[in-house]
Design a protein around this motif. Structure first.
Motif, PDB file in Angstrom:
ATOM      1  N   ARG A   1      -0.839  -2.900   6.031  1.00  0.00           N
ATOM      2  CA  ARG A   1      -1.412  -1.588   6.258  1.00  0.00           C
ATOM      3  C   ARG A   1      -0.316  -0.576   6.522  1.00  0.00           C
ATOM      4  O   ARG A   1       0.739  -0.881   7.048  1.00  0.00           O
TER       5      ARG A   1
ATOM      6  N   ASP B   1      -1.078   6.027   3.168  1.00  0.00           N
ATOM      7  CA  ASP B   1      -2.515   6.280   3.084  1.00  0.00           C
ATOM      8  C   ASP B   1      -2.815   7.746   3.300  1.00  0.00           C
ATOM      9  O   ASP B   1      -2.412   8.313   4.305  1.00  0.00           O
TER      10      ASP B   1
ATOM     11  N   PRO C   1      -8.187   4.784   3.359  1.00  0.00           N
ATOM     12  CA  PRO C   1      -7.723   3.441   3.745  1.00  0.00           C
ATOM     13  C   PRO C   1      -8.663   2.804   4.759  1.00  0.00           C
ATOM     14  O   PRO C   1      -8.247   2.326   5.805  1.00  0.00           O
TER      15      PRO C   1
ATOM     16  N   PRO D   1       0.826  -1.206   0.000  1.00  0.00           N
ATOM     17  CA  PRO D   1       0.000   0.000   0.000  1.00  0.00           C
ATOM     18  C   PRO D   1       0.861   1.258   0.000  1.00  0.00           C
ATOM     19  O   PRO D   1       1.934   1.287   0.605  1.00  0.00           O
TER      20      PRO D   1
END
Lengths: 189, 776
Positions: free
Chosen positions: B496, A32, B456, A29
């Motif tokens: 994450r 964010d 997210p 990822p």
């Protein structure tokens, strides 16, 4: 012989799918961040009679919850008039650097759908007058004049409302959706 | 090669019998005590067929042949009836019977060499099941045409829905929903973002010929996570006779001025064992109307396509299926709010702040969801022993949510992409010493990502599940026993981003078991008693573990809990079925479901503070819970033409640890309908006409308090009047089916406890939906 061989074929097929799929696990990822969420509000007050401009920043980089926001104290001089300007930004920390996306221009551009409200507590601690207008001639509140009289202690609350289709001559701070609702501890000296 | 032969009709002897009867001078009006009975036999082997369905079309009454092939109908009146006899693997027969006296009639069926194996599975479920099941098909399914999947399933007893405004509806079974309800779309586990209460299943109900709901924990067959139950959405089987056919449907409604076009073409080659079908539908609706105002920005549109190609030989067959689903759903504009003050303002308002006027335009906030499903399926008959089936499914689910923010161009704020590969290998074996069953293994591989610079809310994750199961059924005399067991190994690898620590990679492994034991006992001609104890265990979803974000429609900041463990349920169901009676037929089902570590979202008493002010904070919590309740459904024939139908369901739920109420549980409801079926006159162009009027009463959720619902108390009870009508028109050889469905006929203003937008606006007002179906 043939009969019993078929299930193995099918299992092989399943197995190959799994291994094929497992190879795809490469991408990670990105840091964010939503570019549209306000993280930083800066109020800049410049004395009209010259002198050092005052800035106060309210910043919460990780959104609601998590780390507590960093809030500056607003310190003003008594009996002074300031030209005020308010900016909104979306900032993100990328470990070694910080990216900033300014949202002020967007709000000005969509002025007919936004209004900023200022509330001083106690009333009159600082009197803020909106000086900018949207395309319909209604105030926006990004540009202001701020005037102080006597010294005192209190709070200044700033509310940015998103009022698409509902901003009118009767709309107020209870109309629409709240984008920003922050408070600065304020001291007039 | 057997040529089609009608079964032995003995028409000549019937005619003789009729004359004799008249000679005996029996009065016709006393002739409603006739019995029709006989055996259902395989035409070739003369062996009895067990569990064949015999259906009297005129009376809409059906029965199954018993273990000796015997069937019987009691309390028949004098007259002509059409019997439809169906049995798996055999060609369906229609037989005309003229009843003047109690008659014994043996019915013979021919083996259908072309029968698709897929039908076999469906047929097996059609037989009486140990577990409580409900089926939506035929007329009842037709009446839901035009509604979403979730709204359609509400027709079934014990099924309700969790809604988000008028456009999003998710099925709730016995109070449980979301990831606890496994949906099988054409035999493939539907994998999408079902953790979200405002995420409706991405399935076109217009392509379904039958929808079946298994109520209660049913984890053995399709995945141990089916704690709440299973929804099986089944399209029609591919045609088995050569030629090309089609069907065109038009559906329209008042209120949101919805228009739907659906078309189907199917065929089978005469030279090749290949058959095919193409189904497509398009739907568009404007903003819905509550009785007193427009529900601003609640329009939606949907486009669907499904294509099937089937190859079928005697021992081997294969099927390729692709379906595409796309929807764009508007969200009530006034439900998109900033913070708690906004929420308080919204609740305080008599009507939503923005009501606007009717429009088909969909503005922000809206959802745009696309779902692709590719399925490949093959079967191979392993001689006398049974059949091997292999199914592979590839699904891609792209969910984009567009919030109402400033100048964001065309970008969505939430942009999730999930890919799922599922495989399943199953061996269905034929009876060995009265035991028949299914043994199989399945895998799921799933990868979830989100686009850069979007919210997210849900982390990246890869879910790998490998499972194996066995389910066996023993049958002798009046007793049927079923037992099954399953094990799933689920590994969840999460990635994450953390602002201070970079990419974190927590990983989990869950071991989930499921099991069931059930019995069905035939207490004679009219009663069947069945009971089932099942266990199912569901691993927490990534969202429940790692949710982290703002839910604008609830002004709530939702947080996952990485410490959650699997929830497991022990579910006991007892069902009494009273059937094949002249007047009263029905079913009562009682259930008791103990769920340990039940995962639920609870609004916390303290707030989350952010730049937008204060938000409600909602946390995923775990507690030992208990669900119990009852489903009752019955038909009472007041006369031959007038039928009263009742569907009642009650759900109770408690947090066993604190003895307090759980949030968001279905309130009790009862629906009563009077249906009048018109007689088919021979000269008339109308066939199967009916009129129905009914009322739905939904109680107030009194089992709620300030702890379970801190924002707003549960809304009042409500009563809605509904009506249905339908007929078939015959123009020469062309048949046209017409239908009319009216809901909320009194235009009642009400709010539903399980609608997430109950804080903001009333439900939809009166809606009349009309449909035309033309078989081509």
């Amino acid at each position: 012989m043939k009969k019993s061989f078929r299930p193995y074929l099918a299992f092989l097929f399943m197995g190959s799918l799994l291994s094929f799929s497992a190879c795809k696990d490469k991408d990670d990822p990105e840091p964010d961040h939503e570019h549209d969420v306000v993280t930083t509000v800066t109020l800049t007050l410049t004395p009209t009679n010259g002198g050092q401009a005052i800035t106060a920043t309210w910043e919460d980089l990780d959104g609601p919850g998590g780390t507590a926001p960093q809030i500056d104290k607003l310190v003003l001089r008594a009996n002074t008039t300031y030209t005020g300007s308010l900016t909104f930004a979306s900032e993100e920390a990328h470990g070694d650097h910080t990216d900033t996306h300014d949202l002020t221009a967007d709000i000005r551009e969509e002025g007919t759908a936004h209004e900023i409200f200022y509330f001083a507590n106690p009333q009159g601690l600082v009197t803020i007058t909106k000086t900018d207008k949207d395309a319909n001639g209604r105030p926006i509140g990004l540009e202001t004049t701020a005037a102080t009289t006597a010294a005192g202690q209190g709070k200044l609350r700033i509310v940015l409302k998103h009022q698409p289709g509902t901003k009118s001559s009767t709309s107020n701070e209870n109309t629409g959706e709240t984008d920003v609702d922050i408070t600065f501890d304020t001291s007039v000296q | 090669m057997m040529v089609l032969l009608w079964p032995l009709l003995l028409l000549a002897s019937m005619a003789t019998a009729q004359e004799q009867l008249y000679l005996d001078g029996v009065e016709p009006e006393q002739d409603c005590g006739l019995t029709l009975s006989g055996k259902v036999l395989d035409h070739d082997t003369r062996e009895p067929l067990i569990g064949a369905t015999i259906y009297i079309e005129e009376l809409q009454r059906g029965t199954l042949s018993d273990e000796y092939g015997n069937y019987h109908f009691h309390h028949l009146c004098r007259g002509s009836y059409t019997l439809q006899i169906t049995y798996i693997g055999f060609e369906t027969e229609r037989v005309a019977v003229r009843m003047t006296t109690s008659t014994v009639r043996n019915l013979t069926l021919h083996v259908d060499a072309r029968q698709l194996k897929q039908v076999v599975i469906t047929g097996e479920r059609l037989q009486e099941q140990v577990q409580a099941t409900e089926t939506l098909a035929g007329r009842e399914l037709e009446e839901t045409r035009g509604l979403s999947l979730g709204e359609s399933l509400k027709k079934l007893t014990g099924v309700s829905s969790v809604q988000t405004g008028p456009t999003v509806s998710k099925p709730v079974i016995h109070g449980l929903f979301g990831n606890r309800v496994v949906i099988l779309n054409n035999g493939v586990r539907h994998e999408s973002q079902q953790w979200g209460n405002e995420h409706a299943p991405e399935i076109d109900p217009l392509n379904a010929q039958q929808m079946q709901v298994v109520k209660g924990a049913a984890g053995v067959r399709y995945g141990s996570d089916a704690i709440g139950g299973i929804v099986l959405v089944e399209p029609k089987a591919l045609p088995d006779s050569a030629g090309v056919r089609g069907e065109l449907s038009l559906i329209g409604s008042t209120n949101n001025r919805m228009g739907t076009v659906a078309g189907m073409v199917e065929g089978k080659f005469s030279q090749l064992p290949l058959s095919w079908r193409l189904h497509t539908s398009a739907k568009k609706a404007g903003s819905a109307q509550a009785p007193r105002y427009n529900l601003d920005n609640t329009g939606f549109e949907e486009q669907n396509l499904a294509a099937t190609l089937g190859y079928k030989q005697e021992r081997f067959g294969a099927e390729l299926y692709y379906s595409y689903f796309h929807t764009k759903l508007g969200f009530l504009s006034s439900a998109h709010i900033g913070n708690l003050t906004d929420l308080a303002n919204a609740i305080g308002r008599e009507r939503p702040e923005e009501t606007g006027s009717f429009t088909y335009t969909i503005a922000r906030p809206y959802q745009d969801v696309t779902h692709h499903l590719l399925k490949a399926r093959a079967f191979y008959k392993t001689g006398e022993a049974g059949e091997l089936q292999f199914t592979y499914g590839l699904q891609q689910n792209v969910r984009q949510e567009y919030d109402r923010h400033r100048n964001t161009g065309d970008r969505p704020q939430l942009d999730l992409d999930m890919q799922t590969h599922t495989t399943e290998l199953v061996w269905e074996h034929k009876p060995i010493a009265n035991i028949s069953g299914t043994i199989g293994a399945s895998t799921i591989w799933q990868n979830n990502t989100y686009a850069a610079n979007t919210r997210p809310l849900l982390p990246y994750f890869i879910n790998t599940t490998i499972g194996a199961f066995a389910s066996e059924r023993w049958r002798k005399d009046n007793l049927q026993l079923e037992a099954g067991i399953r094990y799933d190994n689920k590994s969840l690898d999460i990635k994450r981003w953390n602002r201070t620590e970079g990419v974190l990679r927590p990983s989990y492994t869950f071991h989930n078991f499921a099991g069931s034991f059930g019995a069905l006992y035939d207490l004679g001609y009219h009663f069947t008693l069945s009971g089932n104890i099942s266990y199912a265990s569901r691993a927490p979803h990534s969202y429940e573990l790692f949710a982290n974000g703002l839910h604008n429609s609830a002004a709530s900041f939702e947080r996952g809990n990485p410490e959650l463990v699997s929830e497991d349920a022990w579910n006991t169901v007892a069902t009494l079925n009273y059937h094949s009676n002249l007047r009263l037929n029905g079913e009562l089902s009682l259930y008791f479901n103990t769920i340990n570590n039940y995962i639920y979202l609870q609004i916390a008493p303290d707030y989350a503070l952010g730049i937008g002010g204060a938000y409600l904070q909602a946390d995923y919590l775990q507690a030992d819970a208990r669900f119990w309740g009852a489903d009752l459904s019955f038909d009472y024939a007041l006369t031959n033409r007038l039928m009263l139908n009742n569907k009642t369901s009650l759900v109770y739920a408690k947090n066993r640890e604190t003895d307090s109420y759980l949030p968001f549980i279905t309130p009790g409801r009862t629906d009563n309908t009077l249906r009048y079926s018109f007689e088919d006159r021979t000269a008339s162009r109308l066939l199967g006409s009916y009129l129905a009027l009914g009322g739905l009463y939904v109680g107030r959720q009194s089992r709620s308090d300030a702890q379970s619902d801190p924002v707003l108390a549960a809304p009042d009870a409500y009563f809605l009047l509904h009506a249905e009508a339908g007929t078939q028109l015959q123009f020469g050889k062309q048949r046209v089916e017409l239908g009319l469905v009216g809901s909320n006929l009194l235009n009642t203003s009400y709010r539903d406890y399980q609608n997430r937008l109950r804080y903001f606006a009333d439900e939809m007002g009166r809606m009349i939906m009309f449909r035309i179906k033309v078989p081509l």
